[in-house]
Enzyme design. Structure first.
Site, mmCIF file in Angstrom:
data_model
loop_
_atom_site.group_PDB
_atom_site.id
_atom_site.type_symbol
_atom_site.label_atom_id
_atom_site.label_comp_id
_atom_site.label_asym_id
_atom_site.label_seq_id
_atom_site.Cartn_x
_atom_site.Cartn_y
_atom_site.Cartn_z
ATOM 1 N N HIS A 45 -1.193 10.208 -0.961
ATOM 2 C CA HIS A 45 -0.785 10.454 -2.335
ATOM 3 C C HIS A 45 0.454 11.321 -2.342
ATOM 4 C CE1 HIS A 45 -1.036 11.184 -6.612
ATOM 5 N NE2 HIS A 45 -1.826 10.138 -6.635
ATOM 6 N N ASP B 298 -8.010 4.723 -5.530
ATOM 7 C CA ASP B 298 -8.150 3.280 -5.362
ATOM 8 C C ASP B 298 -9.125 2.890 -4.257
ATOM 9 O OD1 ASP B 298 -6.253 2.242 -7.300
ATOM 10 O OD2 ASP B 298 -4.764 3.331 -6.121
HETATM 11 C C1 LIG Z 1 0.613 6.720 -2.363
HETATM 12 C C2 LIG Z 1 1.891 6.603 -1.539
HETATM 13 C C3 LIG Z 1 2.768 5.491 -2.131
HETATM 14 C C4 LIG Z 1 2.643 7.938 -1.614
HETATM 15 O O1 LIG Z 1 3.864 7.700 -1.031
HETATM 16 P P1 LIG Z 1 4.931 8.839 -0.618
HETATM 17 O O2 LIG Z 1 4.612 10.127 -1.249
HETATM 18 O O3 LIG Z 1 6.255 8.247 -0.877
HETATM 19 O O4 LIG Z 1 4.661 9.007 0.920
HETATM 20 P P2 LIG Z 1 5.334 8.162 2.069
HETATM 21 O O5 LIG Z 1 5.117 6.700 1.845
HETATM 22 O O6 LIG Z 1 6.733 8.633 2.222
HETATM 23 O O7 LIG Z 1 4.445 8.613 3.287
HETATM 24 C C5 LIG Z 1 4.634 9.837 4.027
HETATM 25 C C6 LIG Z 1 4.134 9.607 5.444
HETATM 26 O O8 LIG Z 1 2.721 9.344 5.426
HETATM 27 C C7 LIG Z 1 2.455 8.034 5.903
HETATM 28 N N1 LIG Z 1 1.503 7.400 5.007
HETATM 29 C C8 LIG Z 1 1.426 7.591 3.671
HETATM 30 N N2 LIG Z 1 0.436 6.832 3.164
HETATM 31 C C9 LIG Z 1 -0.101 6.187 4.186
HETATM 32 C C10 LIG Z 1 -1.154 5.260 4.291
HETATM 33 N N3 LIG Z 1 -1.826 4.873 3.200
HETATM 34 N N4 LIG Z 1 -1.473 4.781 5.511
HETATM 35 C C11 LIG Z 1 -0.792 5.178 6.606
HETATM 36 N N5 LIG Z 1 0.216 6.047 6.567
HETATM 37 C C12 LIG Z 1 0.564 6.533 5.372
HETATM 38 C C13 LIG Z 1 3.781 7.281 5.815
HETATM 39 O O9 LIG Z 1 3.847 6.217 6.717
HETATM 40 C C14 LIG Z 1 4.746 8.385 6.117
HETATM 41 O O10 LIG Z 1 4.738 8.625 7.491
HETATM 42 P P3 LIG Z 1 6.104 8.983 8.278
HETATM 43 O O11 LIG Z 1 6.578 10.262 7.675
HETATM 44 O O12 LIG Z 1 5.676 9.058 9.689
HETATM 45 O O13 LIG Z 1 7.041 7.836 7.983
HETATM 46 C C15 LIG Z 1 1.563 6.272 -0.075
HETATM 47 O O14 LIG Z 1 0.667 7.257 0.437
HETATM 48 C C16 LIG Z 1 0.980 4.885 0.096
HETATM 49 O O15 LIG Z 1 1.750 3.930 0.219
HETATM 50 N N6 LIG Z 1 -0.375 4.738 0.089
HETATM 51 C C17 LIG Z 1 -0.976 3.436 0.152
HETATM 52 C C18 LIG Z 1 -0.941 2.757 -1.216
HETATM 53 C C19 LIG Z 1 -1.904 3.386 -2.178
HETATM 54 O O16 LIG Z 1 -3.055 3.639 -1.877
HETATM 55 N N7 LIG Z 1 -1.415 3.609 -3.405
HETATM 56 C C20 LIG Z 1 -2.229 4.141 -4.484
HETATM 57 C C21 LIG Z 1 -1.830 5.530 -4.842
HETATM 58 S S1 LIG Z 1 -2.955 6.232 -5.998
#
Ligand SMILES: CC(C)(COP(=O)(O)OP(=O)(O)OC[C@H]1O[C@@H](n2cnc3c(N)ncnc32)[C@H](O)[C@@H]1OP(=O)(O)O)[C@@H](O)C(=O)NCCC(=O)NCCS
Length: 371
Positions: A257, A308
């Site tokens: 998140h 989710d």
């Molecule tokens: C929610 C979300 C979009 C937040 O994104 P964000 O704040 O932009 O965080 P990032 O995508 O930049 O992730 C930061 C790091 O954690 C990792 N990470 C984040 N969510 C992850 C996940 N669900 N699984 C594996 N790794 C994850 C990323 O790969 C990244 O790693 P890195 O720094 O080595 O590249 C992201 O956690 C995600 O894509 N989750 C899965 C989708 C989801 O469940 N969405 C519903 C949200 S309520």
């Protein structure tokens, strides 16, 4: 000017609707745990729209208003039959249907607060009819009319299946609606506020928000979680599949998140409901698989589940088609979107940030035949 990628850490507005501070989520100062354990979805709708809990007569009035406004113009239902409904994602159909509802609302362009509040009631009432009617029409079934004596949660389940839901199903669904209702300045809520800050209408704000929720990084994640669980298939396969995904740097849907660090406070309620419902259905494997995935992802990546993750097995246990999970998120979040739209109108300023330019420096135009 330096951009913050994804606007991380940017405080873009003031709001009195919900807050996330130190991993605690509150709606108008009420802890989400308190509301999840005690409140009806209708009470939460009133809370978000009025910034206080309703008295008994106010709650009764809101319930009546919602019940009175649930019917949807036949033209909107008919339009589901004008394309190949089997190949259309329900979120795409919902986005179009909500936009279409505006065409049949004589007050659509009225911008005074009273008219906007009336539109909020109409949209909140009609959106569950739209989602359930779509689900039935694509199965070749007739839409089911709502029952005015049922709660919002019970009515949704009734209109979806045509059968009276069990108490435990209504309890779980109501809880899910309460938990998804609002979430500070999430991507779709921000989208709604940006749209209406141009003084565009409520229907435009809602349609834009639905489009933003649809993506798998936001509301679309719950459907992807169930897809993953279905692909894994059994508890003994979890370790291999998840470890491989993590080794390939794939994202595990339902984890992580932008705002929470220690964990999403909503997840534990859905985890509890998932355990109860999968046990009742005799399909504990969905819960057991989810728990094992949580152990691995939390252990290896220190990423806790978000709202989710367990909502997937909860909705599956309610016999809901997997591609309806995100539309259900929209049904609930409509209450939050509308609260933010009304708040934006009440103290509006155009939302227009800047971009850090990283393109080429000043160039001279060259005629096309000389390029
Ligand atoms: C929610 C979300 C979009 C937040 O994104 P964000 O704040 O932009 O965080 P990032 O995508 O930049 O992730 C930061 C790091 O954690 C990792 N990470 C984040 N969510 C992850 C996940 N669900 N699984 C594996 N790794 C994850 C990323 O790969 C990244 O790693 P890195 O720094 O080595 O590249 C992201 O956690 C995600 O894509 N989750 C899965 C989708 C989801 O469940 N969405 C519903 C949200 S309520």
């Amino acid at each position: 000017m330096t951009a913050s990628k994804g606007l991380e850490g940017v405080v873009a507005t003031q709001s009195a609707i919900s807050s996330i501070i130190d991993d605690t989520l509150t709606y108008v100062g009420y802890d989400i745990d308190d509301l999840a354990n005690n409140a009806s979805f209708e009470e939460v709708v009133y809370l978000l729209w009025h910034q206080r809990l309703p008295k008994a007569d106010e709650l009764a009035e809101l319930k009546q208003q919602l019940a009175d406004n649930m019917s949807v113009p036949q033209e909107v239902l008919n339009h589901f039959k004008t394309y190949d409904i089997q190949s259309v994602h329900p979120m795409a159909a919902l986005r179009t249907a909500v936009s279409m509802l505006g065409l049949f609302d004589e007050e659509a362009e009225e911008m005074n607060p009273e008219a906007n509040y009336r539109k909020a009631i109409r949209l909140q009432a009609k959106i569950s009819t739209v989602v359930t009617a779509f689900a039935r029409i694509r199965k070749g079934e007739e839409p089911v009319s709502p029952k005015s004596d049922l709660s919002y949660a019970a009515n949704f389940l009734y209109m979806l299946s045509g059968n009276m839901p069990e108490d435990i199903e209504v309890e779980a669904f109501n809880k899910a609606l309460v938990l998804h209702a609002d979430h500070e300045l999430n991507a779709s809520t921000f989208t709604a506020r940006v749209a209406v800050a141009t003084l565009s209408d409520v229907y435009s704000g809602l349609t834009a928000a639905i489009g933003a929720l649809k993506g798998p990084l936001h509301g679309g994640a719950n459907e992807q979680v169930m897809k993953m669980l279905t692909e894994i298939g059994s508890v003994d396969k979890v370790d291999e599949v998840i470890n491989e995904k993590l080794a390939n740097k794939e994202k595990i849907m339902g984890f992580g998140h932008r705002v929470y660090r220690k964990g999403d406070p909503r997840a534990k309620h859905l985890r509890e409901m998932s355990q109860k419902l999968t046990e009742i259905r005799g399909e504990e494997k969905w819960y057991d698989m989810s728990v094992r995935i949580e152990e691995i992802v939390t252990g290896q990546k220190n990423l806790p589940p978000n709202v989710d993750f367990y909502s997937a097995s909860v909705y599956h246990s309610l016999n809901i088609d997997h591609d309806l999970f995100t539309p259900i998120f929209a049904v609930s979040r409509t209450s939050g979107w509308l609260a933010h739209i009304l708040e934006q109108y009440s103290n509006n300023r155009l939302i227009r940030p800047r971009a850090e330019y990283i393109g080429p420096d000043m160039q001279k135009y060259v005629p096309v035949e000389e390029r």
